[in-house]
Scaffold this active site. Structure first.
Site, short mmCIF file in Angstrom:
data_model
loop_
_atom_site.label_atom_id
_atom_site.label_comp_id
_atom_site.label_asym_id
_atom_site.label_seq_id
_atom_site.Cartn_x
_atom_site.Cartn_y
_atom_site.Cartn_z
N LYS A 33 0.85 -1.21 0.00
CA LYS A 33 0.00 0.00 0.00
C LYS A 33 0.88 1.25 0.00
O LYS A 33 0.66 2.20 -0.75
CB LYS A 33 -0.88 0.03 1.26
CG LYS A 33 -2.10 -0.87 1.24
CD LYS A 33 -2.85 -0.71 2.58
CE LYS A 33 -4.14 -1.51 2.63
NZ LYS A 33 -4.79 -1.41 3.97
N ALA B 121 -0.85 1.20 6.50
CA ALA B 121 -1.21 0.20 7.50
C ALA B 121 -2.24 -0.77 6.94
O ALA B 121 -3.01 -0.43 6.03
CB ALA B 121 -1.79 0.89 8.74
N ASP B 122 -2.24 -1.97 7.47
CA ASP B 122 -3.28 -2.94 7.14
C ASP B 122 -3.68 -3.67 8.41
O ASP B 122 -2.82 -4.12 9.17
CB ASP B 122 -2.77 -3.95 6.10
CG ASP B 122 -3.89 -4.86 5.63
OD1 ASP B 122 -4.88 -4.34 5.09
OD2 ASP B 122 -3.79 -6.08 5.81
N THR B 123 -4.98 -3.77 8.63
CA THR B 123 -5.47 -4.39 9.86
C THR B 123 -6.24 -5.67 9.54
O THR B 123 -7.10 -5.68 8.66
CB THR B 123 -6.39 -3.40 10.62
OG1 THR B 123 -5.62 -2.23 10.92
CG2 THR B 123 -6.89 -4.00 11.92
N GLY C 152 -0.42 -4.30 10.58
CA GLY C 152 0.92 -4.22 9.99
C GLY C 152 1.13 -2.79 9.53
O GLY C 152 0.22 -2.18 8.97
#
Lengths: 211, 211
Positions: free
Chosen positions: A64, A85-87, A122
């Site tokens: 991303k 960020a990735d959740t 992350g």
């Protein structure tokens, strides 16, 4: 801790590579001014290739962030830091992302009742130091224990529509908060950004570079 | 869980006996409509008479709630439920309430650095069942671990003014959130209301009375 280097941070152009209103809110409530450029990276990495589920979240945040950086460079735009960020939600090594339908959300939430799952975010930070990229990747996990609510409550919750754009099908900061019995770890991480460790990293970077 | 008895709750006149904008926000985000009548009870109970610090918070919430109920009855106002709460921070059996000054806030926060403290919210629910009062009192504790930040950060934080109206001298939902490394328990409890257990109690009460 960012407060004590606020004079340095204020001069930086910081980009949040996410369209999530919750991530924006976390940062603005904590006093960090950012520009929003949502990433166009298609979240399609092969989950089966990751030994640990959080590695998938880190890698997704990395792609991303890179997509936004590449786009900005192509468009000749300046930046000092891109935050991506990735959740994800994980239980028994299974990854739960945004539900595909209302039925899917009910299924997810039914399975969470009375049990604990872990929310991983992350994060990738891409610092631009005079054209040189300095990349940091990390993750943060928060344990969330759900109340053992009845099915009617789950269905009533999903019917409010709150589930649909959220990993795991619930939003802890709104109605969904009443489904959560307790958490262990960073609350903001469940909302989408591990505020404390994020600020520590940014502080450490600019503190080190200001000496 | 309140969602599945939303049709019952909607018809109730619920009073929040607190002027705290954070408590109001927690309830409205969770979908509970309340009227605000801040309590005029002077928070002056003798702390030394309590064996457990949370008993002080419960008792303060009880007196806050009673004051509002008495006033409403005197003024001929109707209500179904009054919710009253008091939040304190405790470390080593010492009670920390709202700081008396900026210096006081700095002292409190200095002492929290790198350590865990417990935030207790005492809650009193006063149900009005056809003129008969039904009172429930309970408390909720959340463990909060602070980052080991430098003194400059504490001073910069206090200078924003955020400390002054908050037990323990910080607000977890705003700038102060970046000082917190992790919590264990109910996040909303740190903000001032234990959402999950509060909703459970209200649900149990109206569920039992609706059968």
């Amino acid at each position: 801790m960012l407060l004590s280097i606020a004079h340095i941070i204020r001069s930086k152009k910081i980009i949040l590579a996410s369209g999530s209103p919750r991530r924006k809110e976390i940062l603005s409530n904590a006093g960090l001014k950012v520009d929003i450029i949502p990433s166009k990276f298609e979240e399609n990495l092969d989950k089966t290739t990751y030994k640990d589920t959080f590695e998938y979240a880190i890698d997704t945040s990395y792609h991303k962030g890179l997509e936004v950086v590449d786009r900005m460079i192509n468009e000749g735009k300046e930046f000092d830091l891109v935050i991506a960020a990735d959740t994800i939600v994980t239980m028994n090594d299974k990854i739960f992302e945004k539900p595909r339908s209302m039925e899917d959300a009910v299924e997810m939430l039914k399975g969470f009742r009375g049990l604990s799952h872990v929310v991983y975010t992350g994060v990738t930070l891409i610092f631009n130091e005079g054209g040189k990229r300095n990349i940091e990747r990390f993750h943060c996990g928060t344990q969330v224990k759900f109340s053992n609510v009845d099915l009617k409550t789950i269905e009533a919750y999903v019917s409010t529509g709150e589930s649909m754009d959220k990993a795991g099908g619930y939003g802890i900061q709104a109605l969904g908060g009443s489904l959560v019995e307790e958490i262990k770890g960073d609350y903001f991480n469940v909302m989408g950004l591990p505020l404390n460790s994020l600020f520590k990293r940014i502080y450490d970077h600019y503190q080190a570079n200001s000496d």
